[in-house]
Motif scaffolding. Structure first.
Motif: not given
Length: 126
Positions: A19-22, A98-107
């Motif tokens: 994710w950091q590379r992206d 943001i969509a690709d971030a770890p944990g995206a879509g979590r409550p």
């Protein structure tokens, strides 16, 4: 003894480097991006950087026939469109990150108060 959230934390840690590379790639893309705006007549073109800074203008020789007021309106319209397009591109790239971030879509809500929003439900602040 296993901990319920440990698998999730380990998965997030494994995905963090990618994710950091992206993110670095998107930031470079953002820094290199620009957008163009064109006046109603099509005779004035303005290019804006991602931060909204005007980086170039192009005026067709026929635009010199306009009176100063009309020419100023042409520049203003083209600049506004360029800046709006640049801002839209920034929102697009940030949305991808943001969509690709770890944990995206979590409550993200406070479950103690009965809230259960996801990251996609957050208001779109400008």
């Amino acid at each position: 003894m296993t901990f319920p959230g440990l698998d999730r934390i380990e998965a997030l840690a494994r995905n963090l480097d990618g994710w950091q590379r992206d993110l670095a790639g998107k930031m470079a893309e953002l820094e290199d991006s620009s957008a163009e705006g064109v006046s109603d007549s099509g005779l004035v073109r303005v290019t804006a950087a991602a931060d909204g800074t005007i980086v170039s203008t192009d005026v067709n020789a026929r635009a010199m026939r306009f009176d100063s007021y009309t020419l100023a309106e042409e520049f203003t319209a083209a600049a506004k469109r360029a800046q709006e397009a640049a801002a839209a591109r920034v929102r697009e790239l940030v949305g991808e990150v943001i969509a690709d971030a770890p944990g995206a879509g979590r409550p993200t809500g406070d479950s103690r108060r009965g809230e259960s929003r996801t990251a996609d439900d957050r208001p779109d602040w400008h």
